[in-house]
Design a protein around this motif. Sequence first.
Motif, PDB file in Angstrom:
ATOM      1  N   GLN B 752       0.836  -1.199   0.000  1.00 46.41           N
ATOM      2  CA  GLN B 752       0.000   0.000   0.000  1.00 46.41           C
ATOM      3  C   GLN B 752       0.875   1.254   0.000  1.00 46.41           C
ATOM      4  O   GLN B 752       1.413   1.634   1.029  1.00 46.41           O
ATOM      5  N   THR B 753       0.988   1.868  -1.170  1.00 46.93           N
ATOM      6  CA  THR B 753       1.688   3.145  -1.276  1.00 46.93           C
ATOM      7  C   THR B 753       0.638   4.217  -1.568  1.00 46.93           C
ATOM      8  O   THR B 753       0.157   4.295  -2.701  1.00 46.93           O
ATOM      9  N   PRO B 754       0.232   4.982  -0.570  1.00 47.12           N
ATOM     10  CA  PRO B 754      -0.904   5.896  -0.770  1.00 47.12           C
ATOM     11  C   PRO B 754      -0.669   6.861  -1.936  1.00 47.12           C
ATOM     12  O   PRO B 754       0.447   7.298  -2.186  1.00 47.12           O
ATOM     13  N   SER B 755      -1.764   7.162  -2.606  1.00 46.42           N
ATOM     14  CA  SER B 755      -1.693   8.169  -3.669  1.00 46.42           C
ATOM     15  C   SER B 755      -1.695   9.547  -3.037  1.00 46.42           C
ATOM     16  O   SER B 755      -2.529   9.828  -2.167  1.00 46.42           O
ATOM     17  N   PRO B 756      -0.803  10.429  -3.492  1.00 48.89           N
ATOM     18  CA  PRO B 756      -0.856  11.799  -2.974  1.00 48.89           C
ATOM     19  C   PRO B 756      -1.995  12.611  -3.595  1.00 48.89           C
ATOM     20  O   PRO B 756      -2.255  13.729  -3.168  1.00 48.89           O
ATOM     21  N   PHE B 757      -2.667  12.059  -4.583  1.00 52.41           N
ATOM     22  CA  PHE B 757      -3.623  12.857  -5.353  1.00 52.41           C
ATOM     23  C   PHE B 757      -5.076  12.572  -5.039  1.00 52.41           C
ATOM     24  O   PHE B 757      -5.964  13.181  -5.617  1.00 52.41           O
ATOM     25  N   THR B 758      -5.371  11.589  -4.178  1.00 50.17           N
ATOM     26  CA  THR B 758      -6.771  11.333  -3.848  1.00 50.17           C
ATOM     27  C   THR B 758      -6.972  11.587  -2.364  1.00 50.17           C
ATOM     28  O   THR B 758      -6.028  11.451  -1.571  1.00 50.17           O
ATOM     29  N   PRO B 759      -8.196  11.950  -1.972  1.00 50.67           N
ATOM     30  CA  PRO B 759      -8.404  12.387  -0.585  1.00 50.67           C
ATOM     31  C   PRO B 759      -7.995  11.344   0.448  1.00 50.67           C
ATOM     32  O   PRO B 759      -7.492  11.692   1.508  1.00 50.67           O
ATOM     33  N   LEU B 760      -8.214  10.067   0.175  1.00 54.97           N
ATOM     34  CA  LEU B 760      -7.889   9.040   1.168  1.00 54.97           C
ATOM     35  C   LEU B 760      -6.632   8.261   0.815  1.00 54.97           C
ATOM     36  O   LEU B 760      -6.303   7.275   1.465  1.00 54.97           O
ATOM     37  N   GLY B 761      -5.969   8.666  -0.249  1.00 55.91           N
ATOM     38  CA  GLY B 761      -4.774   7.933  -0.665  1.00 55.91           C
ATOM     39  C   GLY B 761      -5.079   6.649  -1.405  1.00 55.91           C
ATOM     40  O   GLY B 761      -4.189   5.867  -1.702  1.00 55.91           O
ATOM     41  N   ALA B 762      -6.366   6.427  -1.691  1.00 53.16           N
ATOM     42  CA  ALA B 762      -6.776   5.182  -2.346  1.00 53.16           C
ATOM     43  C   ALA B 762      -6.712   5.330  -3.857  1.00 53.16           C
ATOM     44  O   ALA B 762      -6.860   6.416  -4.408  1.00 53.16           O
ATOM     45  N   LYS B 763      -6.510   4.191  -4.520  1.00 59.91           N
ATOM     46  CA  LYS B 763      -6.576   4.139  -5.979  1.00 59.91           C
ATOM     47  C   LYS B 763      -7.516   2.999  -6.354  1.00 59.91           C
ATOM     48  O   LYS B 763      -7.828   2.142  -5.533  1.00 59.91           O
ATOM     49  N   GLY B 764      -7.888   2.952  -7.621  1.00 62.32           N
ATOM     50  CA  GLY B 764      -8.726   1.844  -8.078  1.00 62.32           C
ATOM     51  C   GLY B 764      -7.934   0.555  -8.144  1.00 62.32           C
ATOM     52  O   GLY B 764      -6.712   0.577  -8.315  1.00 62.32           O
ATOM     53  N   LEU B 765      -8.625  -0.580  -7.986  1.00 57.45           N
ATOM     54  CA  LEU B 765      -7.951  -1.854  -8.185  1.00 57.45           C
ATOM     55  C   LEU B 765      -8.858  -2.889  -8.813  1.00 57.45           C
ATOM     56  O   LEU B 765      -8.508  -4.053  -8.884  1.00 57.45           O
ATOM     57  N   GLY B 766     -10.006  -2.459  -9.297  1.00 60.66           N
ATOM     58  CA  GLY B 766     -10.974  -3.427  -9.812  1.00 60.66           C
ATOM     59  C   GLY B 766     -10.726  -3.878 -11.232  1.00 60.66           C
ATOM     60  O   GLY B 766     -11.400  -4.768 -11.722  1.00 60.66           O
ATOM     61  N   GLU B 767      -9.803  -3.243 -11.928  1.00 59.55           N
ATOM     62  CA  GLU B 767      -9.644  -3.569 -13.349  1.00 59.55           C
ATOM     63  C   GLU B 767      -8.286  -4.150 -13.684  1.00 59.55           C
ATOM     64  O   GLU B 767      -8.062  -4.594 -14.803  1.00 59.55           O
ATOM     65  N   GLY B 768      -7.366  -4.122 -12.699  1.00 61.14           N
ATOM     66  CA  GLY B 768      -5.987  -4.497 -12.996  1.00 61.14           C
ATOM     67  C   GLY B 768      -5.865  -5.864 -13.629  1.00 61.14           C
ATOM     68  O   GLY B 768      -5.168  -6.042 -14.637  1.00 61.14           O
ATOM     69  N   ASN B 769      -6.543  -6.845 -13.075  1.00 59.96           N
ATOM     70  CA  ASN B 769      -6.359  -8.196 -13.602  1.00 59.96           C
ATOM     71  C   ASN B 769      -6.998  -8.390 -14.969  1.00 59.96           C
ATOM     72  O   ASN B 769      -6.603  -9.283 -15.705  1.00 59.96           O
ATOM     73  N   ASN B 770      -7.993  -7.551 -15.318  1.00 59.83           N
ATOM     74  CA  ASN B 770      -8.489  -7.617 -16.686  1.00 59.83           C
ATOM     75  C   ASN B 770      -7.373  -7.241 -17.663  1.00 59.83           C
ATOM     76  O   ASN B 770      -7.368  -7.661 -18.803  1.00 59.83           O
ATOM     77  N   MET B 771      -6.434  -6.404 -17.175  1.00 58.86           N
ATOM     78  CA  MET B 771      -5.350  -5.934 -18.037  1.00 58.86           C
ATOM     79  C   MET B 771      -4.131  -6.859 -17.954  1.00 58.86           C
ATOM     80  O   MET B 771      -3.466  -7.112 -18.944  1.00 58.86           O
ATOM     81  N   SER B 772      -3.856  -7.361 -16.759  1.00 55.31           N
ATOM     82  CA  SER B 772      -2.608  -8.104 -16.555  1.00 55.31           C
ATOM     83  C   SER B 772      -2.755  -9.592 -16.820  1.00 55.31           C
ATOM     84  O   SER B 772      -1.802 -10.244 -17.256  1.00 55.31           O
ATOM     85  N   THR B 773      -3.928 -10.156 -16.547  1.00 50.53           N
ATOM     86  CA  THR B 773      -4.064 -11.607 -16.599  1.00 50.53           C
ATOM     87  C   THR B 773      -4.035 -12.181 -18.021  1.00 50.53           C
ATOM     88  O   THR B 773      -3.334 -13.180 -18.258  1.00 50.53           O
TER      89      THR B 773
END
Lengths: 279, 1001, 196
Positions: B752-773
Motif C-alpha cells: 500500500q503506497t498511498p496516492s498523494p492525489f486522492t483524498p484518502l490515498g486510495a486508488k482503483g484496483l478493480g480492473e488491474g487483472n483484466n489488463m494483466s491476466t
Amino acid sequence: MKPPRFDYLRVDTAAEAVEALSQTEDARILAGGQSLMAILNMRLAQPSLLVDISRSRELDQIREEGSWLRVDAATTQARVEWMPDLSRKVPMLAQALPYVSHFQIRNRGTVCGSVAHADPSAEIPLVLLALKGEVVLRGPRKQRILTADAFFQGMLSTARQPDELVESVKFPMAKAGHGYAFTEYSQRHGDFAACSVAAVVNQAGIRFAVGGVADRPTARDWPRLTGTDLEDALNDFSWELQARDDPQVSALARRHMVRNLGKKIIAQANQQCHPDSIG
Amino acid sequence: MHDTISNVNPAPYTGRPVERVEDAALLMGRGRYGDDLGVRPGTLHAAVLRSPHGHAQLLKVDASAAIAAPGVHAVLTGEDVRRWAQPFVVGVKQPMEHWPLAVDRVRYSGEPVAVVIAEDRYLAEDALDLIQVEYRTLDVVMSIEEALDPGQCVLHEKVGANIVSDREFNYGDVERAFVQARHNIATEVHYPRNSCSPIELGFVLAQWLPDEHGYDVLSNFMGPFSLHAVMALALKVPGNRLRQQIPRDSGGSFGVKQSVFPYVVLMCLASRKAGGAPVKWVEDRLEHLEAATSATARKTIIQAAVDEQGRVLALKYDQIDEVGAYLRAPEPATFYRMHGALTGAYDIPCLYVRNRVVVTNKTPTGLVRGFGGPQVFFALERLMDLIANKLQIDPIELRKKNYVRADQFPYQATAGAMLDSGDYGRLTDMAVQAAALNGLEERRQHVQAQGKLYGIGCSAIVEPSISNMGYVSTVLTAEQRHRAGPKNGAIASATVAIDLLGSVNVTIASAPAGQGHMTVCGQVVADVFGLQPAQISVNVEFDTAKDAWSVAAGNYSSRFAGAVAGTVHLAATKLRDKLAQIAAGQFNCSADTIGFAEGSIFNLDNPSQTQPFTRLAAGPHWAPALLPAGVEAGLRETVFWTPDVLKAPDDQDRVNSSAAYGFVFDICGLIVDPDTGSVTIDQYITAHDAGRILNPALADGQIRGAFAQGVGAALFEEFRYSADGNFQSGTLAEYLMPTACEIPDPTIIHLQTPSPFTPLGAKGLGEGNNMSTPVAIANAFADALRKSHRDIEDIRLPLTPSRVLDLLDTQDPAPRHADPQAASARKSSAGGLRLSASGVVDVSASAEEVFDVLLSPQALARVIPGCHELTAVGENRYRADVTVGVGLVKARYLAQIELSDIQRPYSLRLKGSGQSSLGTGSGDGRIQLENTSTGCRLTYDYEAKVGGKVAAVGPRMLEGAARIIIGQLFAALGRQASGESGQSWFTRLLKWLGLNGGGAN
Amino acid sequence: MSSGFDRVDEMTPKKLSKDQSHLVSVCLNGRNRKAMADPRMLLTDWLRHELGATGTHVGCEHGACGACTVLIDGVAQRACLTLAVQVDGRRLDTVEGLATSDGDLSDLQQAFKRHHALQCGFCTSGILMSCSDWLGRIEDRVPTEQEVRDMLSGHLCRCTGYTPIVAALMEVAQARFERRKEYLLSINDNKESSHA
C-alpha cells in the motif's frame, strides 16, 4: 426470449401421451424440458401442443429386466445418477452422467429425453450406442424396440415417428469379463463435448464409440487391436466420422481428440476386463 | 486540525475487512434490481426487432400485421425516430449518423429495426414475427484488414471511408533513439472482441411526459453520466427534461451497462409512440450477447528500441481499433483512456503512436472492465517478453531494469500520465517470493514428467483509475481542441446530511453494481463522526433530477475508492467541522478541541463536556436559534471534488488520462495438454499496489473477479462472426464464461503506497487483472511452447483447443484408405464456418426425367422439403412458402428460388434464399446428372449460408443441419423423378448421406 | 414439509388451452399461493411478476446461468426452463424462504456474508438454492472441493471468481457434518444411558 403459444396437456400414462401425439399435428413431448424449453424460449420451434409427462408415475420407473436396466420416459438423469449401485450395474453410465451438463440440469433432464433429442454431442446417446442399448418406442398401435444404432439417424434426427413416444431406454448391465470406460473433453465443465469417447473391451474385442464429432454418436467394433494397429484404426475412424468445424473446435482438433482420448479410454477399459471382473 | 481529530478514533473502520451492509437483503432475495420494482398500472412492454443481416439497405418496414396483433399498442419504426430524435453525437468530427433505430440501413447483425409495444413481453415477441422487413444486402466489412482496404464497401457513405480517425503522436526524439539503439524489436499482436457481460441484463422503464415535454426514465445504465447529455441531445430535449433514476441494486456491470444508454433513448421514443404509457424493456441474453456491446478488437504493431543492457529507449505503437458499425460514445475512448500511460510501468523517454479507428459490420464497442488496458498491455507485455527472450535476459529482470524507480514518483510519463506513487521493484520481488513459495519451478518439473507442457509467464502493468473527462479530446488535434474549448477533470460528488433524530445519511451518484459502495461509505463516514458503520445510512439510488452530480458521475474507471469515497470523506469532514463549531458554541471552547468518538461529541480538553452525537447533531434542526454566529442553518453538506492533476491535453498532446495509477505484477504457471489442446491455470500470483485499501475483503473480491474475467478473456470468451457477417456467439453455450471448475484461487499480495492525489490515498484496483491476466497467461503459454516446441510471437486469444493444437503443430495423419480429396477438403480453418454439402444420389430415373421434375413447378413444389406453396414469378423463378428445419427446430421461410445455367439434361444451378423469424438462409449449388444403367447418378455440390438467430444460437449444429436439409431436397428429387412415393424416403436419405459418400465439406 | 397438495390431479383440468389463463396453485416457502398463468408462461415470470417473489432472478432464459434456480418439491431446478402450469400443486422453495421469518439468516446465508461470497448478488439466490438441495443430499460426509466446484459449475458468477463461494460452502458442509456427528453421538449416548 419468451416461448410461442401452445396448448398444454399433462398426462399420467404412456397411452394418454401417445394418443395426444397421434391426434395432434406438431405435438411434442415435454419430459425434463432441459433442451425443449430452451428451444421454445428462443422460438426455434412452434409446437401446437406440449404433452407433459414429467409428473407421470407410470413413466417414472427404473427396472431391471433380465440383463437390462430399463429407464422410463419421465425418469430424471439425477435419479439414475444417484442410484447407489449404478456404478456396478451400468458402470459406463455412472461414469458418463456426471458429464451431462450440470447438477441442476440433471435434476430435471430425463434419460429418455436426451436420447429422443439426439444432440450429436450428448453423452447418454453415446453410452446407449456404445453398450448396444435399445430404445422402446410406443406408438398408437404398437410398441417397437430399436437398437440405438438404428434409432440415431443424424443431427437431432431419429427413427421416432411423430406419433411415437420414447417410452424407455434399455441399457445392458455390466457383464463379467467386460471393461467399460468413458471420458470426454469440453472446454468448460458441463459443456456439450467437443469429443466424447466410450469403450467396451472384452476377450473378443473392442467396441469403441465417439460422440460430438459426427452428426450422431458412432461406434466401431474391432478385434483386440493393439499398438499401431489400434492407432491406425483410431485414425481411420477419426476421418470416417467426417468431423465438423465449429467456431470453437476445429475438425482437426476433433480428430486429434478421437485418437488420443480413444487410445486412453480403450486402455482404461482394457485394464478392467479381466475375466472375473464386473465392470 | 483534521488529522488530530481523526486520530481520536483508535481503531478506524476504514481499512478493515468489515462485512457488507448490502448482503443481508441480497441473501434474502430482497434486492432492488430494476426488474424487481413494481410498475405503474398500464405499463406496456417492449420487444425489439433486430436485423438478421450484417449490412443491408432497409427498403421497407411493414408493421401493419404486427399492429393488428392481440395486445399490441404500437410499433415504433425508423420513421418515428427520424421525427422525434436525432443521431447520437459522435466523438470525432465525422458526419456519421448513428440513430437509436436503423432508419435506412442496418450495419450490424442485431441492430434494432423496430420496437413492438404490447401488453406483455410474450405478446410483443409474438408480434415481432409479423413485421415484414425488406432488405437489400450489402457487402460486409468484418475485419480490421478489410476495413483498412479502400476497395471494400463503405459503411457510412457521408464519412466516405471505414477509417474514421487517424492520429499520430510523437513524444521525444523517437527516430534518433531507434537509430542509436542496439536492438530494434517488433511484433504484431491481436486482441479479440469480448465482454465482461454481467448476469443481470439491461433494463429500461421509460415514460414520455407530454405535459412536461420530457421523459422520465428508470434504468440500470451505470454511467458515465456525461452520456446523459448525449441522450438528451438525441431526444432533442434540454437536460432537465430527461430525468434518469437508477435503482439501488444492479446485477453486475463491469462497464457493460454503459451500453444500456441507446435503449434509454429508444424506450423514451417507444413510450412516445404509445401515447405516453410507461414502456418497460428487459434485455434478454440473446439480444445482449449479439447487440449490446463489446471490447474493441485491436491490431497492434509495437516496436522497441533497446540498448545492450535491455533498457527500452523508445517505443512505437501502430494501433488499429475496430469499434463496430458506429463510433458510439464514449468511443474512441478505448484508445485514449490509456494514452498517457502507454509506456506502462516503464521509464521510456521516447514514444511514437499512431491510432487508427475503423468501423466494421459488428456491434458497436464500449466500456468493458479494463477498458483499453487489456489491448495495450497485451502488446506491451508480449513485447517485453520477446525482448527478454531475444536478449537472453530473465523477463522479470528485464522489467525491473526498465521500471519507473520508487524515488521518481510522482513521475510524468512520456505521453503525460502522472504516475502518482508506488514501488514497482519491491512489489515484483514480493510476487517472485510468493511464486517460489508456491513451488512454481517444482510444479513445472512435475507436470512435464507427465507428458504435458508447463509454462511460466509474468506481466507488469499500471492500472489507471479516475478517468480524466478530457482524455477523449486527445483524439482531436490541438487546434481542434482550441476551437472546441478545453475538457478536463473528473468531478465526483457526495452529500452527507443529518436528520431530525441526529442520524447520518449519505447520498452518492456512483451507481454501484455490487462493489459494496454502501459498506465502504459507511466505514469512512463512521470514522469521521466517531460512529459505527451500522449507524450510517447510505443511499445509492441515483436521480438526475434531485441528486448532486456532474459529468463524471457513475460507476466506471475504478473511480469509487479514489474519487467517490474520498469525496464522501470530504463532505463528512465538512459537516463534522460544522458540528464541531456548533459543539464549541455549546461547550464554550474552540472548535479545534472538539472530538468525535464512540457515539459522542466532546471537548478533548475537558472530556466531562460531552453529548451523545445524535442529540447534539439533531439540535440545530429544532433550534436554529442556538446556532453560533456565522453558522448557517441546515445540516447537509455537498462536496464536489475533482483531481487537480487532471488537466486538459496540452498542445504537445500530453494528457494525464487518469488521476491515479496502481501497479500490478502477475506470475502465472499453466499446463498445456497436448492430447486435447486444453490450457489449465495451475498457479497464479497477483500482486497489487492500489494505494490505501479501504476494505481489504472487498479489495480482494475485486481482484478475484477481475482475475476470473481475465482468465475468461485468455481462454474462453470471444464474440465470433462468420466472414459473411453473421454473429455466432448468441448463447451462453457459445459465449463461454468460465465456471467454478475453470477458475483457480489466485494468491493475492498487497503493498500500500498511498496516492498523494486522492483524498484518502486510495486508488482503483478493480480492473488491474483484466489488463494483466490475459497477457500473463499468453506469456506463460509462449513459455510452455518455447520450452517444448518453438518461439511463437502471434498468440491469439482465447486459447481454444483448435488454436492450441495448431500452435503445437499437431499431426493429423491421413487415414490408411483415404479419399485424399475428402481429406484435404476437410482441412479446417480457424474460426470460419463453411456450410457446404456435396453428395451423390443414384436415381432410378433418367436424367431427362429428373429435369422434368426440376422444371415443372408442381413437381418442384413436391421436391422442396416443407414447401407449402410455390408461385412462378418469372421463367424458372419462383416464390415459395417453405418450412425448413431439423428435429424440432424449424421455421417458415418466404423464399425465392431460381434455376439457372440450365444445360439440359446435364447440369444446372439451383439457388434459393429466404427469410423467417429465425433469420435468413440461402443455398447455392450445382447439380450434375449422368445416365447410368439403372437410371442416373445425381451429383450435387452446395454451399449454404445461415444468418440471424439460428446462426447466433446454433453454430455448433449448423453444418449437420445444412447437410440434412440439402440431403432432404435431393432425396425428394430422386423420389419424385422415379415416380416413387411412400414413407421410406427418410431411411434412404440417411443411407445416401451416411453410406453413399454424402460427404459434407 | 407437507405442501397439502398431494392430489395434484384434481387441481386443474389436464388440458390447458393456449387461449386461456389458468389458475395455478403452489405452496411457496410454506405458504399457499395462487395466480393465473397462460400455458406458455415461464415459472420465472410467474414467480416474479404474478406472485411478487422477485428474489429469483433471470439471467439467460436458456438454463445456462443458473440465476433462476429454485427448489421444486425440494429439488434444485431451473425456473426458466419450467412452465408455471407445470408446478401446479407443488411445493416451491425460493431464496425468500431461506431465512427465518424474523430475518435470521440461515447458516448458508451467514457463511456467504462472512466470506464475501457475493458482490452484485444477482446470481446468489440461485446458488443458495442449489446449495441447499445439494448439501442436504451429502450430509453424511464432507464433500471435496472438486465436488463443490462441480456442483457450482451450474451457476455463472461474474463478480467473485468463485473462491469465496467455494470457501463458504466448504465451511457450511464441514459445520453441518460436525453437528450431525455430535447429534448422532448424542443419540447413541442417550441410547447407552437408557440401557444402563
